[in-house]
Write an enzyme that holds these catalytic residues in place. Structure first.
Site, PDB file in Angstrom:
ATOM      1  N   ASP A   1      -9.758  10.428 -55.481  1.00 26.13           N
ATOM      2  CA  ASP A   1      -8.336  11.211 -54.956  1.00 26.13           C
ATOM      3  C   ASP A   1      -8.371  11.462 -53.389  1.00 26.13           C
ATOM      4  O   ASP A   1      -8.882  10.935 -52.684  1.00 26.13           O
ATOM      5  CB  ASP A   1      -8.431  12.601 -55.448  1.00 26.13           C
ATOM      6  CG  ASP A   1      -7.367  13.496 -55.417  1.00 26.13           C
ATOM      7  OD1 ASP A   1      -6.286  13.059 -55.467  1.00 26.13           O
ATOM      8  OD2 ASP A   1      -7.595  14.866 -54.995  1.00 26.13           O
ATOM      9  N   LYS A   2      -7.085  11.666 -53.010  1.00 24.18           N
ATOM     10  CA  LYS A   2      -6.711  12.130 -51.724  1.00 24.18           C
ATOM     11  C   LYS A   2      -6.748  13.421 -51.229  1.00 24.18           C
ATOM     12  O   LYS A   2      -7.774  13.660 -50.429  1.00 24.18           O
ATOM     13  CB  LYS A   2      -5.554  11.053 -51.397  1.00 24.18           C
ATOM     14  CG  LYS A   2      -4.811  11.282 -49.899  1.00 24.18           C
ATOM     15  CD  LYS A   2      -3.664  10.691 -49.660  1.00 24.18           C
ATOM     16  CE  LYS A   2      -2.754  12.065 -49.802  1.00 24.18           C
ATOM     17  NZ  LYS A   2      -2.831  12.971 -48.739  1.00 24.18           N
ATOM     18  N   THR A   3      -5.760  14.079 -51.758  1.00 20.57           N
ATOM     19  CA  THR A   3      -5.695  15.341 -51.282  1.00 20.57           C
ATOM     20  C   THR A   3      -7.045  16.381 -51.659  1.00 20.57           C
ATOM     21  O   THR A   3      -7.341  16.361 -52.324  1.00 20.57           O
ATOM     22  CB  THR A   3      -4.727  16.106 -51.721  1.00 20.57           C
ATOM     23  OG1 THR A   3      -3.595  15.469 -51.373  1.00 20.57           O
ATOM     24  CG2 THR A   3      -4.353  17.486 -51.217  1.00 20.57           C
TER      25      THR A   3
ATOM     26  N   GLU B   1       1.039  27.269 -49.654  1.00 18.97           N
ATOM     27  CA  GLU B   1       1.840  28.247 -49.556  1.00 18.97           C
ATOM     28  C   GLU B   1       1.767  29.111 -48.376  1.00 18.97           C
ATOM     29  O   GLU B   1       2.571  29.598 -47.991  1.00 18.97           O
ATOM     30  CB  GLU B   1       1.467  28.922 -51.177  1.00 18.97           C
ATOM     31  CG  GLU B   1       2.274  28.466 -52.300  1.00 18.97           C
ATOM     32  CD  GLU B   1       3.578  29.388 -52.606  1.00 18.97           C
ATOM     33  OE1 GLU B   1       3.357  30.092 -53.365  1.00 18.97           O
ATOM     34  OE2 GLU B   1       4.572  28.960 -52.103  1.00 18.97           O
TER      35      GLU B   1
ATOM     36  N   ARG C   1       2.777  15.924 -45.981  1.00 16.43           N
ATOM     37  CA  ARG C   1       3.090  16.431 -47.233  1.00 16.43           C
ATOM     38  C   ARG C   1       4.566  17.029 -47.089  1.00 16.43           C
ATOM     39  O   ARG C   1       4.607  18.023 -46.423  1.00 16.43           O
ATOM     40  CB  ARG C   1       2.080  17.269 -47.730  1.00 16.43           C
ATOM     41  CG  ARG C   1       0.926  16.730 -47.964  1.00 16.43           C
ATOM     42  CD  ARG C   1      -0.083  17.738 -48.212  1.00 16.43           C
ATOM     43  NE  ARG C   1      -0.029  18.649 -49.395  1.00 16.43           N
ATOM     44  CZ  ARG C   1      -0.492  18.331 -50.592  1.00 16.43           C
ATOM     45  NH1 ARG C   1      -1.194  17.227 -50.800  1.00 16.43           N
ATOM     46  NH2 ARG C   1      -0.420  19.181 -51.657  1.00 16.43           N
TER      47      ARG C   1
ATOM     48  N   ASP D   1       0.811  11.215 -54.173  1.00 19.48           N
ATOM     49  CA  ASP D   1       1.667  11.062 -52.993  1.00 19.48           C
ATOM     50  C   ASP D   1       2.426  10.088 -53.049  1.00 19.48           C
ATOM     51  O   ASP D   1       2.254   8.967 -53.716  1.00 19.48           O
ATOM     52  CB  ASP D   1       0.756  11.056 -51.407  1.00 19.48           C
ATOM     53  CG  ASP D   1       0.229  12.513 -51.425  1.00 19.48           C
ATOM     54  OD1 ASP D   1       0.440  13.352 -51.960  1.00 19.48           O
ATOM     55  OD2 ASP D   1      -0.623  12.417 -50.763  1.00 19.48           O
TER      56      ASP D   1
ATOM     57  N   LYS E   1      -4.843   7.917 -63.717  1.00 14.30           N
ATOM     58  CA  LYS E   1      -6.115   7.862 -63.160  1.00 14.30           C
ATOM     59  C   LYS E   1      -7.328   7.471 -64.010  1.00 14.30           C
ATOM     60  O   LYS E   1      -8.057   6.817 -63.744  1.00 14.30           O
ATOM     61  CB  LYS E   1      -6.628   9.287 -62.277  1.00 14.30           C
ATOM     62  CG  LYS E   1      -5.598   9.408 -61.151  1.00 14.30           C
ATOM     63  CD  LYS E   1      -5.961  10.946 -60.643  1.00 14.30           C
ATOM     64  CE  LYS E   1      -5.102  11.411 -59.270  1.00 14.30           C
ATOM     65  NZ  LYS E   1      -5.480  12.421 -58.646  1.00 14.30           N
TER      66      LYS E   1
END
Length: 1223
Positions: free
Chosen positions: A425-427, A534, A639, A721, A836
C-alpha cells in the site's frame, strides 16, 4: 489494570489471536470475518429496559464469555484429534498399532513411548495456552460494574449482567456489554469514548444520548426509566446500528451515536448510565473475533513431499525384503525347522503369505526412517525464532511509538526468506500518514509556495535548479506546513476573492467530526480526529484565523479573526442541524448548519470525482482552473479534496429534513436510505476550491526499496491515489527511474472519453476491454523486443483501476501476468481493496511465486490475507491490518531486517535442520536394512528396541535444535550489505532435490561403513574371556559409532559454533554412554554388553576409526564444494574472514568505568566473543580462544598453550603495526 486491558495484553481481542506457538485458537464457536456483515435474523430484537422478568421468556445469552478452545470433557478427544491430523503422528500411531501384532519384531512399548512423549508435549502446550485463555476469561468475567437494583447502585460481576439491565460506568472504565447510552454527567448528554481496543485508534469519539433520556443519570431517576427497545439482531458490523426506543408513547430513532460498544473505554466523562442491549458472545466485539486464515509455508509443503518420498523409500525397502524373504524361505535349510507344523508366515509352500507377513514386519522395523521428533523440533525452533529473535530485535524497534516487531505466527518464519514479490500500500505504508496542510486553491488562485519531496526529486532528475528555504514568516506546526503570506494574519482580505476565502475557511472549520481537547487557546488545544487529514484541515483553519475551539452535539464554536475588519476577533456559534458522514462509497462528507443570522448552508468536502458531478451549472472558468490545480497538486504527490457549499432555503431544508428523519428511523436498510436522502440535497453545489495535503515518505523507504530490489525482490505498489500521485511517489522512493521504460495503461484516453460522454455503459465496457487488450498486447510485444537485446532497459508498468478491472478478466489475465512478471516494478493506482487482493492472488496462483503483502489500513486486510505472508504496519489507520497479518512492524524500512536477516536465517536454518533429520534417520535405518540381508530377510532386529526408540528423542535431538536456533552463516550487517545473498532463498538453493540426493548418498555411504566395517572387523574379535562377539556386542558398537558420527556431522555443517553446540553435541554423546551403562545392568539381552565391549581394543579402534572414515567423504566433498562450487554466502565469508562480528561493547565500556582494574579485566574477558564464529567456513576452524580475541581487543588475558599454534598460523594474515626504525 482492568480485566479488559489485561486480556488485550494477552492478545485476546477482536481481530483474532495467534499464540506464540502458532496454535489454532478460536475465540468462540462463531468465527466472523471483519467487514462482512452477517445476515440478520428476519425478526428484530425487543428489549424491556429495567425489567428482568419481562426479558426472561426470550432467554437472551448471558454476559459471560469464553475464548477457550477446550473444556474438561472435550480436551482429550479434541486435542488428540488435532494432533492426529498431522500425517507423521498418524503414521506413528499406525506403526504403534502394528508393533502390537505378532508380525512385529520390536516391543510395542518402544514405539508407543516416543509417540506418547510427543503427544504429551503437544497436549501440555495446548493445555497451557488454553489455561491462560481461561484465566483471562475469568479475569474479565469477574470485573465489577455498578448495576441498578432495589433503587441503588450495586457492584456486580460482568458475567451476571443481563439484557435490559441499567448500569453505571465510571471514567476510564471499559463498557462490559453493548449499551444504549441514556445519560451522562456532561452537558447535553454527551460522552467521550476511546475505541483503541476495537480498531487501534486512540482518537476520542463523541457519543450523544437521546434528549428524552438525559435526566436519568441518578439511581432515583433511573428506576423510573421503563423503555422498550426494538433493534436489529446481533451482528458484527461495528459502525452500524439501527433501532427504535419506544418511550412514553413516542418512537425515537436510535443510531450508532447512542451505542456504546463492549471493549471501549469512557474518557473525559465522570460517569454514564446505559441499558444493556447485547451481552457476551452477541456483542459486536466478540462477533468480530476473527481468526487469521491458516497459512502453511512453501517449505512445509515441500517437506510433505519429502515425507512421502521417505514413505516410498520405506515401502521399496520392505518390498525388497519381502521378495528376498519369499526367495530365501526354503525347506533345504533343515536347521531352520521349516518342515511340518510351521506357522503360515514361515511356510515355504506359501511364499505369498511369507512375503506379505515380511512386509508388515519390516514396516515396523524400518519405521525410524521418518523422524518422530521432526515436527516438534521444527515447531520449537520456529517459536524461539519468533519470540526471542524477531520480537526482540532492536533494529526493528520504533522508538517514537515504542513499537517492537511482532511475529503473530511462527508458521511462516522460513517463508520470509523466499519472498519474490512484495505488494505494498502507499498511504501509511510507504508514507508517514502524518498529514500536513501544504497548499490550496481558492477561487481559481493557488496559494502555498513550498516544494514537496517529490517536486524536489523531479527537479533534480530534470536538472532544474531547486530554490530551498522558506520565508521568515512561514508557520509550521503539527498538521500545518504552509508558506504564503497572502493568506496569513488576515492578508486574505486583500485578495481578489475574499468572500471565497471566507467560505473556504468556514468550510474547513465547520465541516468535520473533530473533537477539541484541552485549553480553549490556539497554542494549547488538541484535536482528536478520525483521520490525520481531518485534523490537518481544522489546524489549517485555526492558522488562517478561524479557530474551532468547542463543540457540542448541536453546536460548533469558532473564533473568527479579521472577518469584519482587520484585527477584530469574534466568537461565532454555528448550529449543526445534520451531519452526512463520510464513507468509502460516498467519498464525501457534508454538514448542514445555521448561521447566527439564520442563514442555512450545506458545506461539503470530498474527492474531486464526486464533487464535480454535483456542481451547479456555470462557473466553468473556476472549475477548469481548479481541475488544473488538482492535477498540479497530484503531480507533486499531494492528497487533494474539493470544497463546495450550497445555500438552502428554509422550505427546501424542512422538506428534505422530514425525509432525513424518516430514513434515520428506518429499521431496515437505514444506511442505504440515508445515502439516497443525501443525494437529494448534495447537488447544485458551488465550488469553493481545493486543499492539498502532504504525506511525506517514511524514513528510509527509498534505501529499503533499493536494497530489496538488489536482493531480487520485485515490489508492486497498489494504491487508491491518482496516477500522477502514484507515479511521483514511485519516483521518490526509487521504485521508478528515468532509465526505466514505462508502460502506462490508463482509462484517461481520448477514445474512452468520447464513449463516456455518450453515456452508453454497454458500449463503454466493450471499448474499454478492447483498448486494454490492445494496450496489453502492444506492451508485451515491446517488452519481448527489449529482452532480446543484450542491454535492454528495466521495465515498469503503471495501470489504473478501471483498466485493471478489465485486465483481470479471464481472457486477458494471462497477458497481464506475462507483462507484469517481465517488469521490475508495477504501480496500480485507483484500485479498490478487492482489486488489491485479486492482483496478489494473480501472482500467487498464476505465477506460483512467493508473495508478501504489506499495508496499514482496513482496506489492506484482503490483500494481506491473500498473500503467502501478510505484514501489517502499526500505523495511524487503526489496527485492522495488524490483526489480520502474520507479522507486524512499525515502519516499512524494517522490512529489510525482517526479510534479509531473520527471513534468510530462518530459511537457512529450517532447510538444514530438515535435511539433517532426513540424513540421520536414513543413515540409522539403512544399517538395519543391510543387516536383513544377513538374516534371510527374517525381520530380526539389529539394534535393541530402546536404542531404536531413543535415537531420535534423546541421543540426536538437542544438537539439531541448537543448530536451528543459533546457526548464522554471515552477520546481520553483512546480510544487509550483500542483499544478493537473499537470492539463494528465492532460488531455493538449500532445499532442492539434488541437495536431498547428496545427503541421501552420504547416508548410504556412512551406513555401509557403519555396518560392514563393524561387522567384518568383529568376526575375528574376542572379548577378555576369549569368546567371539555376539549380535548385541556388535550392534552396540555400531550404534555408538552412529551416535558419535551423526552428532559430529552436525558440527561440520555449522557456520558458527557456540558453547551451546559443544554442550549439546557432547551432552548427547554422553547421554548415550550414561544410558547404555545403566541399561546394560537391567536389560537381559544386553546384560553387561557395554562393559565387556569397552574392555577390548576392538571397541576403541572402531570408536576412533569408523567415524573418521565415515566423515572423510563429507569432509572432502565440503572442501571441494567450498573451493570450486561455493555458495554466495561462502564467498562473503572468505571476503570478511578476518573481521570480527558486529558485537557492540558500549555496555562494557560504561560498566568498566565503575570497576576496579581486576574487575574490569575480568569483565572485558567475559565479553570476548568466545562463542562467535569468524566465518572461516569449516566448523573446526571457528576459534573460541580467549587470549587470541583478547589480543585483538587490547585486553590482557592469560596465555594458553593451544593459542600458540593458532597465533602462529594467523600471524601472517593479520595486519601488524610497522616496526620502529633501527637506530
Amino acid at each position: 489494570m482492568s480485566g479488559w486491558e489485561r486480556v488485550q495484553s494477552s492478545k485476546v481481542r477482536f481481530g483474532g489471536r495467534h499464540s506464540p506457538l502458532g496454535g489454532d485458537e478460536r475465540a468462540s464457536t462463531r468465527t466472523v470475518r471483519l467487514g462482512r456483515v452477517q445476515p440478520q435474523a428476519p425478526t428484530h430484537r425487543t428489549i424491556y429496559c429495567n425489567d428482568r422478568e419481562a426479558n426472561l421468556p426470550v432467554r437472551f445469552k448471558g454476559n459471560s464469555i469464553s475464548t477457550t478452545k477446550y473444556n474438561v470433557i472435550t480436551f482429550l478427544p479434541k486435542g488428540l484429534f488435532e494432533q492426529f491430523r498431522r500425517v507423521a503422528n498418524l503414521y506413528f500411531l499406525m506403526i504403534s498399532i502394528l508393533s502390537a501384532t505378532p508380525f512385529s519384531p520390536v516391543s510395542p512399548i518402544t514405539n508407543m513411548v516416543p509417540l506418547s512423549l510427543v503427544l504429551l508435549v503437544s497436549l501440555c502446550k495446548e493445555a497451557y495456552e488454553d489455561w491462560k485463555r481461561f484465566q483471562n476469561d475469568m479475569s474479565i468475567n469477574n470485573t465489577l460494574v455498578e448495576v441498578l437494583q432495589d433503587n441503588r447502585w450495586v457492584n456486580m460481576p460482568w458475567k451476571k449482567l443481563q439484557v435490559g439491565d441499567i448500569i453505571k460506568v465510571k471514567q476510564d472504565e471499559c463498557f462490559p456489554a453493548d449499551l444504549l447510552f441514556l445519560a451522562s454527567t456532561n452537558a447535553d448528554g454527551v460522552c467521550y469514548i476511546e475505541t483503541s481496543n476495537l480498531d487501534g485508534e486512540t482518537n476520542l469519539k463523541i457519543r450523544k444520548a437521546l434528549e428524552r433520556t438525559w435526566d436519568y443519570s441518578t439511581a432515583e431517576k433511573a428506576v423510573e426509566f421503563k423503555g422498550e427497545v426494538q433493534c436489529e439482531q446481533p451482528n458484527n458490523s461495528l459502525y452500524t446500528f439501527t433501532g427504535n426506543l419506544i418511550f412514553q408513547k413516542q418512537t425515537l430513532p436510535l443510531s450508532p451515536n447512542q451505542l456504546l460498544l463492549r471493549g471501549c473505554s469512557l474518557r473525559n466523562t465522570e460517569y454514564i448510565v446505559g441499558a444493556v442491549i447485547f451481552t457476551g458472545h452477541e456483542t459486536k466485539v466478540m462477533m468480530n473475533a476473527m481468526n487469521v486464515p491458516s497459512k502453511r509455508s512453501t517449505l512445509e509443503r515441500k517437506l510433505d513431499k519429502l515425507i512421502l518420498t521417505l514413505l516410498g523409500t520405506l515401502f521399496f525397502m520392505c518390498f525388497i525384503g519381502a521378495i528376498g524373504s519369499g526367495v530365501f524361505i526354503n525347506s533345504k535349510y533343515w536347521y531352520l525347522g521349516l518342515s511340518k507344523g510351521v506357522e503360515a508366515q514361515f511356510n515355504p509352500n506359501n511364499r505369498i503369505v511369507v512375503a506379505a507377513a515380511t512386509i508388515l514386519t519390516l514396516i515396523t522395523l524400518f519405521s525410524t526412517i521418518i523422524p518422530i521428533s521432526l515436527y516438534v523440533s521444527i515447531e520449537m525452533i520456529k517459536v524461539f525464532q519468533s519470540t526471542q529473535f524477531i520480537n526482540k530485535d532492536l533494529h526493528m524497534y520504533h522508538v517514537e511509538t515504542n513499537t517492537p516487531a511482532l511475529a503473530r505466527t511462527s508458521n511462516l518464519n522460513e517463508e520470509l526468506g523466499q519472498i519474490e514479490y512484495i505488494f505494498s500500500d502507499k498511504t501509511g505504508t510507504l508514507t508517514r500518514n502524518m498529514m500536513e496542510f501544504f497548499k490550496c486553491s481558492i477561487g481559481g488562485e493557488v496559494y502555498g509556495t513550498g516544494m514537496t519531496e517529490i517536486e524536489m526529486g523531479s527537479a533534480e532528475r530534470t536538472g532544474a535548479k531547486v530554490e530551498g528555504g522558506k520565508s521568515a514568516n512561514a508557520v509550521h506546526e503539527k498538521g500545518f506546513n504552509f508558506d504564503d503570506d497572502r493568506l496569513m494574519r488576515g492578508a486574505w482580505r486583500n485578495e481578489p476573492n475574499p468572500d471565497a476565502c471566507k467560505e473556504f475557511f468556514r468550510c474547513l472549520a465547520i465541516c468535520h467530526t473533530v473533537l477539541p481537547e484541552g485549553d480553549e487557546s490556539p497554542e494549547k488545544i488538541k484535536y482528536q480526529a478520525a483521520s490525520p487529514d481531518e485534523a490537518a484541515l481544522v489546524t489549517a483553519a485555526k492558522n488562517f484565523g478561524f479557530f474551532f475551539y468547542r463543540r457540542t452535539p448541536t453546536m460548533i464554536y469558532v473564533r473568527e479573526s479579521h472577518v469584519e475588519k482587520m484585527g477584530k476577533i469574534q466568537d461565532v456559534t454555528y448550529e449543526i442541524l445534520n451531519v452526512l458522514e463520510f464513507n468509502s462509497t460516498r467519498k464525501r462528507q457534508s454538514v448542514v448548519c445555521r448561521y447566527p443570522d439564520g442563514r442555512l448552508v450545506l458545506y461539503c468536502k470530498g474527492a474531486d470525482t464526486v464533487i464535480y458531478e454535483r456542481l451547479t451549472e456555470g462557473h466553468g472558468h473556476i472549475k477548469k482552473i481548479t481541475r488544473e490545480h488538482l492535477e498540479q497538486f497530484g503531480s507533486a504527490g499531494l492528497r487533494t479534496l474539493c470544497l463546495a457549499y450550497r445555500d438552502l432555503s428554509p422550505a427546501v431544508y424542512e422538506s428534505w429534513n422530514e425525509k432525513f428523519i424518516q430514513a434515520k428511523s428506518s429499521l431496515r436498510d437505514r444506511e442505504k436510505k440515508l445515502d439516497e436522502v443525501a443525494e437529494i440535497i448534495e447537488k447544485e453545489l458551488v465550488l469553493i476550491g481545493a486543499t492539498a495535503i502532504e504525506d511525506k515518505l517514511q524514513e528510509g523507504v527509498p534505501t529499503c526499496i533499493e536494497t530489496l530490489s538488489r536482493a531480487g525482490i520485485k515490489i508492486w505498489v497498489l494504491t487508491g491515489d491518482k496516477m500522477e500521485t502514484a507515479i511521483n511517489i514511485a519516483y521518490a522512493c526509487r521504485l521508478i527511474s528515468n532509465e526505466m521504460k514505462q508502460f502506462i495503461i490508463s482509462s484517461e484516453t481520448d477514445v474512452i472519453r468520447e464513449v463516456e460522454e455518450r453515456g452508453d455503459q454497454v458500449e463503454l465496457a466493450r471499448v474499454m476491454k478492447e483498448e486494454v487488450k490492445k494496450d496489453l498486447k502492444n506492451c508485451l510485444e515491446e517488452a519481448q523486443q527489449y529482452f532480446r537485446t543484450v542491454s535492454g532497459p528495466k521495465l515498469t508498468l503503471v495501470i489504473d483501476g478501471k483498466c485493471l478491472m478489465y485486465a483481470l478478466d479471464p481472457s486477458l489475465r494471462v497477458m497481464l501476468l506475462n507483462l507484469s512478471l517481465n517488469c521490475t516494478s508495477v504501480v496500480c493506482c485507483r484500485v479498490s481493496p478487492l482489486q488489491k487482493a485479486q492482483v496478489t492472488s494473480l501472482v500467487k496462483k498464476g505465477a506460483r511465486k512467493i508473495t508478501l503483502s504489506i499495508g496499514d489500513g482496513a482496506n489492506d486486510v484482503s490483500m494481506i490475507q491473500a498473500a503467502h505472508v501478510g505484514v501489517g504496519i502499526s500505523g495511524l489507520e487503526g489496527m485492522q491490518a495488524v490483526m489480520a497479518s502474520d507479522f507486524a512492524i512499525a515502519q516499512f524500512r524494517f522490512l529489510s531486517d525482517l526479510l534479509l536477516v531473520h527471513g534468510r536465517w530462518s530459511y537457512l536454518r529450517i532447510c538444514k535442520v530438515v535435511t539433517y533429520f532426513f540424513y540421520k534417520n536414513l543413515t540409522f535405518t539403512l544399517t538395519q536394512f543391510w543387516f536383513t540381508f544377513q538374516t534371510g530377510f527374517s525381520g530380526q532386529r539389529f539394534y535393541d528396541d530402546w536404542f531404536q526408540s531413543l535415537y531420535n528423542v534423546m541421543f540426536t535431538s538437542l544438537p539439531v535444535i541448537i543448530y536451528g536456533l543459533l546457526e548464522k552463516d554471515v552477520s546481520a550487517s553483512l546480510s544487509k550489505k550483500y542483499p544478493q545473498l537473499y537470492m539463494e532463498g528465492i532460488r531455493n538453493s538449500f532445499f532442492r532435490w539434488r541437495v536431498v540426493a547428496a545427503w541421501a548418498f552420504s547416508a548410504i555411504y556412512q551406513s555401509l561403513i557403519f555396518y560392514h566395517f563393524v561387522t567384518t572387523s568383529s568376526l575375528t574379535g574376542q572379548n577378555s574371556s576369549g569368546r567371539t562377539f555376539g549380535l548385541w556386542d556388535v550392534s552396540t558398537v555400531a550404534f555408538t559409532c552412529v551416535v558419535v558420527t551423526v552428532n559430529l556431522r552436525l558440527l561440520m555443517m555449522c557456520n558458527s559454533i557456540t558453547r551451546w553446540h559443544y554442550v549439546s553435541v557432547g551432552g548427547s554423546i554422553l547421554a548415550w554412554f550414561v544410558f547404555v551403562f545403566v541399561y546394560s545392568l537391567i536389560r537381559e539381552n544386553i546384560l553387561y554388553v557395554i562393559y565387556v565391549v569397552m574392555s577390548t581394543f576392538y571397541f576403541y579402534l572402531a570408536f576412533l576409526l569408523v567415524p573418521t572414515v565415515a566423515l572423510l567423504l563429507d569432509f572432502i566433498r565440503q572442501g571441494v564444494q567450498r573451493w570450486f562450487f561455493p555458495y554466495d554466502y561462502q564467498i562473503v565469508q572468505e571476503i570478511h574472514r578476518h573481521e570480527p562480528d558486529d558485537n557492540t561493547r558500549a555496555g562494557a565500556l560504561e560498566i568498566s568505568n565503575h570497576l576496579t582494574a581486576d574487575e574490569a579485566r575480568s569483565f572485558a574477558i567475559s565479553q570476548l566473543p568466545r562463542e562467535t564464529s569468524r566465518h572461516t567456513g569449516f566448523a573446526f576452524d571457528s576459534p573460541g580462544y580467549e587470549s587470541f580475541f583478547a589480543s585483538q581487543q587490547g585486553v590482557y588475558a592469560p596465555q594458553k598453550a593451544w593459542d600458540v599454534v593458532r597465533r602462529a598460523s594467523m600471524r601472517s594474515k593479520l595486519k601488524a603495526p610497522p616496526l620502529p626504525p633501527k637506530k
